[in-house]
Design a protein around this motif. Structure first.
Motif, PDB file in Angstrom:
ATOM      1  N   LEU A 168       2.796   1.669  -3.421  1.00  0.00           N
ATOM      2  CA  LEU A 168       1.916   2.158  -4.479  1.00  0.00           C
ATOM      3  C   LEU A 168       1.634   3.647  -4.312  1.00  0.00           C
ATOM      4  O   LEU A 168       1.755   4.424  -5.257  1.00  0.00           O
ATOM      5  CB  LEU A 168       0.605   1.368  -4.502  1.00  0.00           C
ATOM      6  CG  LEU A 168       0.702  -0.088  -4.947  1.00  0.00           C
ATOM      7  CD1 LEU A 168      -0.620  -0.806  -4.720  1.00  0.00           C
ATOM      8  CD2 LEU A 168       1.120  -0.183  -6.408  1.00  0.00           C
ATOM      9  N   GLN A 169       1.275   4.038  -3.100  1.00  0.00           N
ATOM     10  CA  GLN A 169       0.954   5.441  -2.856  1.00  0.00           C
ATOM     11  C   GLN A 169       2.169   6.346  -3.043  1.00  0.00           C
ATOM     12  O   GLN A 169       2.041   7.480  -3.509  1.00  0.00           O
ATOM     13  CB  GLN A 169       0.351   5.621  -1.463  1.00  0.00           C
ATOM     14  CG  GLN A 169      -1.053   5.053  -1.389  1.00  0.00           C
ATOM     15  CD  GLN A 169      -1.744   5.409  -0.092  1.00  0.00           C
ATOM     16  OE1 GLN A 169      -1.551   6.481   0.452  1.00  0.00           O
ATOM     17  NE2 GLN A 169      -2.556   4.483   0.401  1.00  0.00           N
ATOM     18  N   THR A 199      -0.784  -4.118 -14.859  1.00  0.00           N
ATOM     19  CA  THR A 199      -0.248  -3.814 -13.533  1.00  0.00           C
ATOM     20  C   THR A 199       1.280  -3.888 -13.540  1.00  0.00           C
ATOM     21  O   THR A 199       1.953  -3.009 -12.993  1.00  0.00           O
ATOM     22  CB  THR A 199      -0.841  -4.756 -12.476  1.00  0.00           C
ATOM     23  OG1 THR A 199      -2.260  -4.606 -12.478  1.00  0.00           O
ATOM     24  CG2 THR A 199      -0.294  -4.461 -11.090  1.00  0.00           C
ATOM     25  N   ARG A 236      -4.308  -4.272  -7.676  1.00  0.00           N
ATOM     26  CA  ARG A 236      -2.902  -3.884  -7.520  1.00  0.00           C
ATOM     27  C   ARG A 236      -2.353  -4.364  -6.190  1.00  0.00           C
ATOM     28  O   ARG A 236      -1.206  -4.804  -6.101  1.00  0.00           O
ATOM     29  CB  ARG A 236      -2.749  -2.365  -7.616  1.00  0.00           C
ATOM     30  CG  ARG A 236      -2.781  -1.828  -9.012  1.00  0.00           C
ATOM     31  CD  ARG A 236      -2.420  -0.355  -9.021  1.00  0.00           C
ATOM     32  NE  ARG A 236      -2.736   0.227 -10.308  1.00  0.00           N
ATOM     33  CZ  ARG A 236      -3.389   1.362 -10.483  1.00  0.00           C
ATOM     34  NH1 ARG A 236      -3.791   2.081  -9.438  1.00  0.00           N
ATOM     35  NH2 ARG A 236      -3.649   1.807 -11.680  1.00  0.00           N
ATOM     36  N   ASN A 274       0.840  -1.195   0.000  1.00  0.00           N
ATOM     37  CA  ASN A 274       0.000   0.000   0.000  1.00  0.00           C
ATOM     38  C   ASN A 274       0.883   1.257   0.000  1.00  0.00           C
ATOM     39  O   ASN A 274       0.673   2.181  -0.786  1.00  0.00           O
ATOM     40  CB  ASN A 274      -0.933  -0.012   1.213  1.00  0.00           C
ATOM     41  CG  ASN A 274      -1.860   1.180   1.245  1.00  0.00           C
ATOM     42  OD1 ASN A 274      -2.390   1.595   0.226  1.00  0.00           O
ATOM     43  ND2 ASN A 274      -2.056   1.730   2.426  1.00  0.00           N
ATOM     44  N   GLY A 290       2.399   7.355  -6.567  1.00  0.00           N
ATOM     45  CA  GLY A 290       1.207   7.959  -7.143  1.00  0.00           C
ATOM     46  C   GLY A 290       0.222   6.985  -7.753  1.00  0.00           C
ATOM     47  O   GLY A 290      -0.646   7.392  -8.523  1.00  0.00           O
ATOM     48  N   LEU A 291       0.335   5.695  -7.424  1.00  0.00           N
ATOM     49  CA  LEU A 291      -0.633   4.706  -7.920  1.00  0.00           C
ATOM     50  C   LEU A 291      -1.671   4.438  -6.846  1.00  0.00           C
ATOM     51  O   LEU A 291      -1.329   4.244  -5.677  1.00  0.00           O
ATOM     52  CB  LEU A 291       0.066   3.394  -8.299  1.00  0.00           C
ATOM     53  CG  LEU A 291       0.955   3.425  -9.536  1.00  0.00           C
ATOM     54  CD1 LEU A 291       1.679   2.095  -9.701  1.00  0.00           C
ATOM     55  CD2 LEU A 291       0.155   3.748 -10.782  1.00  0.00           C
ATOM     56  N   ARG A 292      -2.920   4.415  -7.267  1.00  0.00           N
ATOM     57  CA  ARG A 292      -4.003   4.130  -6.334  1.00  0.00           C
ATOM     58  C   ARG A 292      -3.942   2.659  -5.941  1.00  0.00           C
ATOM     59  O   ARG A 292      -3.819   1.787  -6.800  1.00  0.00           O
ATOM     60  CB  ARG A 292      -5.342   4.456  -7.016  1.00  0.00           C
ATOM     61  CG  ARG A 292      -6.478   4.726  -6.077  1.00  0.00           C
ATOM     62  CD  ARG A 292      -7.644   5.408  -6.787  1.00  0.00           C
ATOM     63  NE  ARG A 292      -8.080   4.731  -7.986  1.00  0.00           N
ATOM     64  CZ  ARG A 292      -8.977   3.752  -8.008  1.00  0.00           C
ATOM     65  NH1 ARG A 292      -9.529   3.339  -6.903  1.00  0.00           N
ATOM     66  NH2 ARG A 292      -9.320   3.199  -9.154  1.00  0.00           N
ATOM     67  N   PRO A 293      -4.011   2.356  -4.645  1.00  0.00           N
ATOM     68  CA  PRO A 293      -3.938   0.956  -4.192  1.00  0.00           C
ATOM     69  C   PRO A 293      -5.279   0.226  -4.371  1.00  0.00           C
ATOM     70  O   PRO A 293      -5.988  -0.034  -3.411  1.00  0.00           O
ATOM     71  CB  PRO A 293      -3.540   1.076  -2.716  1.00  0.00           C
ATOM     72  CG  PRO A 293      -4.035   2.424  -2.304  1.00  0.00           C
ATOM     73  CD  PRO A 293      -3.979   3.298  -3.514  1.00  0.00           C
ATOM     74  N   THR A 294      -5.605  -0.108  -5.616  1.00  0.00           N
ATOM     75  CA  THR A 294      -6.839  -0.853  -5.893  1.00  0.00           C
ATOM     76  C   THR A 294      -6.689  -2.271  -5.355  1.00  0.00           C
ATOM     77  O   THR A 294      -5.574  -2.734  -5.071  1.00  0.00           O
ATOM     78  CB  THR A 294      -7.112  -0.923  -7.403  1.00  0.00           C
ATOM     79  OG1 THR A 294      -6.047  -1.638  -8.032  1.00  0.00           O
ATOM     80  CG2 THR A 294      -7.234   0.470  -8.020  1.00  0.00           C
TER      81      THR A 294
END
Length: 168
Positions: A43-44, A93, A54, A40, A47-51
């Motif tokens: 990813l953050q 991904t 992902r 988490n 700048g990637l949203r933690p879907t």
């Protein structure tokens, strides 16, 4: 170029001491050792949203230490772990994580691409019989006589893959 020092026509590629967290376009993640939390944060930080997808794929990738996986290998692991993803989502991904600097893409030949969770400067052995990619432990490999780089370009990274097969 990070991890590469040049002297005349000799280039010495050394192991970089940078952490995954030192990615230039993100914040420094606070890693705790908990794979779910750390994925988490990773990813953050870029700048990637933690879907959910992902997070699940990141947990499979980064929760087991340094690894070399193809998209198909990760898809198979996800299927066995009951993670509902398509092969296209796995590819997307992996490419997003590579673009963000969390993975390193290593092409063995025109048809096989591995994704490496170790993004420091290093090289690989490719075991032809097993179709396995393994880190070369020696960080002091020497490449002699580098080619001239075309005008307007610079070397961004040097990848060496040494192909090995069992003796006959």
């Amino acid at each position: 170029m990070p991890g590469v020092s040049t002297s005349e026509n000799i280039v010495v590629v050394t192991e970089e001491d940078r952490d995954i967290a030192a990615i230039s376009h993100g914040r420094q993640p606070t890693l705790t050792g908990c794979p779910w939390h750390d994925v988490n944060e990773m990813l953050q930080s870029v700048g990637l949203r933690p879907t959910r997808q992902r997070m699940a794929l990141g947990w499979l990738l980064f929760g087991k230490g340094a690894r070399h996986l193809t998209a198909e290998m990760l898809y198979e692991e996800a299927t066995l772990a009951k993670v509902p993803v398509s092969l296209a989502t796995v590819y997307n991904t992996l490419n997003q994580l590579t673009d963000a600097g969390l993975l390193r893409q290593v092409s063995v030949d025109g048809t096989k691409t591995y994704f490496d969770t170790n993004v420091t400067a290093h090289h690989h052995f490719y075991l032809e019989n097993n179709h396995e990619l393994v880190d070369i432990p020696d960080p002091h490999l020497v490449l002699q006589k580098m080619p001239n780089v075309p005008e307007g370009y610079e070397i961004s990274r040097i990848d060496m893959v040494v192909r090995l097969r069992k003796k006959r």
